[in-house]
Write a protein that holds these residues in place. Sequence first.
Motif, mmCIF file in Angstrom:
data_model
loop_
_atom_site.group_PDB
_atom_site.id
_atom_site.type_symbol
_atom_site.label_atom_id
_atom_site.label_comp_id
_atom_site.label_asym_id
_atom_site.label_seq_id
_atom_site.Cartn_x
_atom_site.Cartn_y
_atom_site.Cartn_z
ATOM 1 N N GLU A 8 35.286 36.349 44.522
ATOM 2 C CA GLU A 8 36.510 36.418 45.306
ATOM 3 C C GLU A 8 37.754 36.185 44.456
ATOM 4 O O GLU A 8 38.824 36.715 44.746
ATOM 5 C CB GLU A 8 36.464 35.388 46.436
ATOM 6 C CG GLU A 8 35.408 35.654 47.494
ATOM 7 C CD GLU A 8 34.009 35.155 47.122
ATOM 8 O OE1 GLU A 8 33.090 35.315 47.936
ATOM 9 O OE2 GLU A 8 33.854 34.614 45.993
ATOM 10 N N ASN A 9 37.610 35.395 43.396
ATOM 11 C CA ASN A 9 38.753 35.086 42.548
ATOM 12 C C ASN A 9 39.296 36.303 41.812
ATOM 13 O O ASN A 9 40.425 36.297 41.330
ATOM 14 C CB ASN A 9 38.364 34.015 41.532
ATOM 15 C CG ASN A 9 37.166 34.423 40.708
ATOM 16 O OD1 ASN A 9 36.082 34.588 41.258
ATOM 17 N ND2 ASN A 9 37.331 34.604 39.413
ATOM 18 N N LEU A 10 38.505 37.366 41.712
ATOM 19 C CA LEU A 10 38.969 38.565 41.026
ATOM 20 C C LEU A 10 39.991 39.340 41.845
ATOM 21 O O LEU A 10 40.752 40.136 41.297
ATOM 22 C CB LEU A 10 37.791 39.502 40.732
ATOM 23 C CG LEU A 10 36.722 39.032 39.747
ATOM 24 C CD1 LEU A 10 35.641 40.073 39.628
ATOM 25 C CD2 LEU A 10 37.324 38.742 38.392
ATOM 26 N N GLY A 11 40.032 39.130 43.155
ATOM 27 C CA GLY A 11 40.808 40.020 43.990
ATOM 28 C C GLY A 11 40.106 41.366 44.091
ATOM 29 O O GLY A 11 38.906 41.487 43.842
ATOM 30 N N SER A 12 40.845 42.404 44.409
ATOM 31 C CA SER A 12 40.247 43.734 44.526
ATOM 32 C C SER A 12 39.822 44.238 43.151
ATOM 33 O O SER A 12 40.576 44.168 42.173
ATOM 34 C CB SER A 12 41.244 44.713 45.144
ATOM 35 O OG SER A 12 40.721 46.029 45.132
ATOM 36 N N VAL A 13 38.608 44.765 43.081
ATOM 37 C CA VAL A 13 38.097 45.327 41.827
ATOM 38 C C VAL A 13 38.250 46.838 41.791
ATOM 39 O O VAL A 13 37.838 47.480 40.821
ATOM 40 C CB VAL A 13 36.613 44.957 41.618
ATOM 41 C CG1 VAL A 13 36.450 43.451 41.569
ATOM 42 C CG2 VAL A 13 35.750 45.563 42.729
ATOM 43 N N LEU A 14 38.823 47.416 42.832
ATOM 44 C CA LEU A 14 38.943 48.867 42.901
ATOM 45 C C LEU A 14 39.963 49.388 41.891
ATOM 46 O O LEU A 14 41.032 48.801 41.708
ATOM 47 C CB LEU A 14 39.351 49.291 44.316
ATOM 48 C CG LEU A 14 38.303 49.051 45.405
ATOM 49 C CD1 LEU A 14 38.894 49.243 46.788
ATOM 50 C CD2 LEU A 14 37.092 49.963 45.193
ATOM 51 N N GLY A 15 39.604 50.490 41.239
ATOM 52 C CA GLY A 15 40.535 51.156 40.332
ATOM 53 C C GLY A 15 40.469 50.705 38.898
ATOM 54 O O GLY A 15 41.196 51.239 38.045
ATOM 55 N N GLY A 16 39.629 49.735 38.541
ATOM 56 C CA GLY A 16 39.550 49.255 37.159
ATOM 57 C C GLY A 16 38.125 49.023 36.732
ATOM 58 O O GLY A 16 37.193 49.046 37.536
ATOM 59 N N TRP A 17 37.954 48.771 35.434
ATOM 60 C CA TRP A 17 36.616 48.513 34.891
ATOM 61 C C TRP A 17 36.239 47.059 35.083
ATOM 62 O O TRP A 17 37.056 46.163 34.877
ATOM 63 C CB TRP A 17 36.579 48.840 33.397
ATOM 64 C CG TRP A 17 36.637 50.294 33.083
ATOM 65 C CD1 TRP A 17 37.693 50.981 32.570
ATOM 66 C CD2 TRP A 17 35.585 51.253 33.247
ATOM 67 N NE1 TRP A 17 37.384 52.310 32.412
ATOM 68 C CE2 TRP A 17 36.090 52.510 32.816
ATOM 69 C CE3 TRP A 17 34.282 51.181 33.729
ATOM 70 C CZ2 TRP A 17 35.319 53.674 32.842
ATOM 71 C CZ3 TRP A 17 33.519 52.336 33.757
ATOM 72 C CH2 TRP A 17 34.040 53.567 33.316
ATOM 73 N N ILE A 18 34.987 46.847 35.452
ATOM 74 C CA ILE A 18 34.457 45.491 35.614
ATOM 75 C C ILE A 18 33.178 45.391 34.807
ATOM 76 O O ILE A 18 32.260 46.196 34.975
ATOM 77 C CB ILE A 18 34.153 45.149 37.091
ATOM 78 C CG1 ILE A 18 35.379 45.361 37.971
ATOM 79 C CG2 ILE A 18 33.692 43.697 37.204
ATOM 80 C CD1 ILE A 18 35.389 46.687 38.651
ATOM 81 N N GLY A 19 33.115 44.412 33.887
ATOM 82 C CA GLY A 19 31.906 44.219 33.099
ATOM 83 C C GLY A 19 30.771 43.707 33.961
ATOM 84 O O GLY A 19 30.922 42.719 34.666
#
Length: 793
Positions: free
Chosen positions: A618-629
Amino acid sequence: MKSLKIFILAAVAIVAGLFAACSDDDFKAGPAVSGTQVYFPESIAAEYSIGDEVSEIVIPVMRVVGTEAQTVAVLADDKSGLFSIPASVSFAAGEKKAELVMTFDRTQLEDGTDYPISFLLNDEENTTPYGNSQLAITVTPWPWELLGTGLFRDDWLSGMFNGNSVEIEVPIHKHKSREGIYMIEEMYGWPFLTEFFGGSQAAIESKVGLNYTPTNIVLNASDPNAVFFSRQFSGITDKDPDYGDYEIATLKDGEGTLVDGVITFPVQGLALYCLKGGQYANKNGNFRILLPGAEIVDYSLAVEYDSMRVDNDGATSAVLTFNYGADVTGIGYVVVPSNISAEERATLAAAIADGSAKDLNKIENLDGSGSVTEKFVLAGSGAHTVVAVANDKNGQPLTADFVAINFFFTGSGGAAAPDCDVQAQLGLPSVLVPENAAKYPDQNNLAFSVKGSELQSVRTYLNKTEIIEGAADDGLTPEALVDTYGSDLSAAQLSAANGAGFLTVYSNRDAGTSYTLIVKAKNIYGKSELVTAECSTAQIDYTGELVIGNYLMQYELTGPSGSTTLKNEFTIVPQEAGNDVDFFVSNLGTKISGISWYAAYDSAASTLTLSGIWKGDENLGSVLGGWIGISETEAVAFISKNPSDDQSKGGDPIVFKVDPATKQLVKLNTNLQVQVGTIEGQSVTNPQLVAIFNADGTTIAPYTEPEAGTSALSAKMQSVGHSAVKVPYRSVADMRLAGRRNLLKSNAVSAGEGLTCPVRTLSVKPERCEPSPKTFGRVATFKLVDSSARLAK
């Protein structure tokens, strides 16, 4: 993902008594709460040793509901009359923490005198039975006398982060009036942290997200055979509010020893606590404190049963190998033709030390570490015990450090060693521990029991059944999984397994999901046995109108080489019983185990909307639109665009249309693409499109399982389609990749229309399930990253 990384320590207790073994009282449903729920946090120190310059002590006060400003009355009992204590504590609007500041004149306090003070939050309407409304502390003017400089070697913070192996010099004090009480100055201060992480203070604060408050840690060695840390603040605070202060504690049955100025603890004898719970520490047994003037000696001793030999005359002999440390000068040992108890072993070790043991064998004149092999005649077959005692550099027996092992001697024509006897069971708490079912509902918990006889070790691994089956498809057997990623029962848990049985609860599991437990046990004669058990958690009680369960999403993609039908099976489950609007969606776009999206149902608008937030991250906020390891080497990008917005950057919420009549998902209102790429540093290279579902042309319908007779593998392939990425689990290493999931600085590359959607399969490595029942946080490796990289807080 935090929910995969930290586990609370079930079925154990810390020395200070915070946790206790389960009892009927522990699991009775508590009373309902109301008001703002004000309380004193558990982390408040019970004892305050104050220096000459100190004139105030700050006591934190917390509340659960922090909307409005609030003042709470405080009653205090200070029999000395030397402390000025406010009659109330005030919270600012929007704040959940306040400070009660107690002041005093240090010159009026007498050194070495204990000043007990107690507090009561005097507001019954706003306190809570689940938090402390009372607090008792003791203030003692500086009672410490400097002993000198000692050495400290860590294996506590390494349970949370993979850092460098560190041993640093630390000032150590002894208590003026209490024998065996020591205080170590700033064990986990910046000199330690910068060496542990291999970076500067600024980098650690900004990139790892840790702060340090100068803090001294008290160690109780009043009993040299039961050394412990009471639960106390380490000085380290995680900026992530879900974790907060890191606390150190010694577990029950995890007490250490003080021998010749050297303090050590058994493996997993320590714990690291934070707001999310706690996890075992000292996993490698390397935690050590050397008091000033202590000398490091190596009196290690181990014995192994090597083999049986038959002489020319037919006599049978057992061969034992002794491995010993550099300062061992001799070894005394006795072989007993039976499996003797722990008490009998200790008695025999004492007899070896004083020379009175019958059939005593001696190995003398040892010089330097090494090994020695002993052969002795054994006529009969059966269980045997060897007890051995090392001599120190002065030739004196080290009785307290004796070693003992069992072995089975077959003899000439004798019977083989007994097979390993172990039984394991995985079941719903309402069945296996019905008295605890109120605390551990069947929807999110599983009970686990293991029982056997003469067990030397038990190793367990729990994961979703589909993950374990997927591992088998990729050549990883259950034995390989438990060997590589499992966890051993502690000594206390093993003792229970050899008796009435060890029973505990795996909590925070997904509802309506099948889990498989793998247990590998080894008995004292070297025989192993592998057993498995499977059980599904119960479905969450759900009465809402939205149709939940599995859905099949399909899209026909036309490119230069022809048409391809892309398929994706995703699942919708309610977040909690009684909540008919909030859901989790898993396996969306492509199957990556461990990722669940928050989703909100709007019945008036007939939509289900995914904001882009992942459960546990949840701390990441929205993960849409970017790369996530998502592993050491791989990253994923979910690109979501509103088709009516030409300026969309790919981070729009994912919106599904719900049929107002059937309450089923029927359409995707958003264009969705999924890409994978290779991590290089903090960038992503070689991006490849693996799934595409456009609003125009994507169909959605409830998914039904294939007809009977269809193989499990073909059913799986039918459900996801040939273009989806199968990533059923992640590696242990990816859990340790960074302090949290990295949002990498590379932009996701928008895939143009007309692509043939090349398939790229992510590497298949098993995920390490939490080795201990309750699961709350994370294990991570610190990695300095580019300052422009967006990291989770």
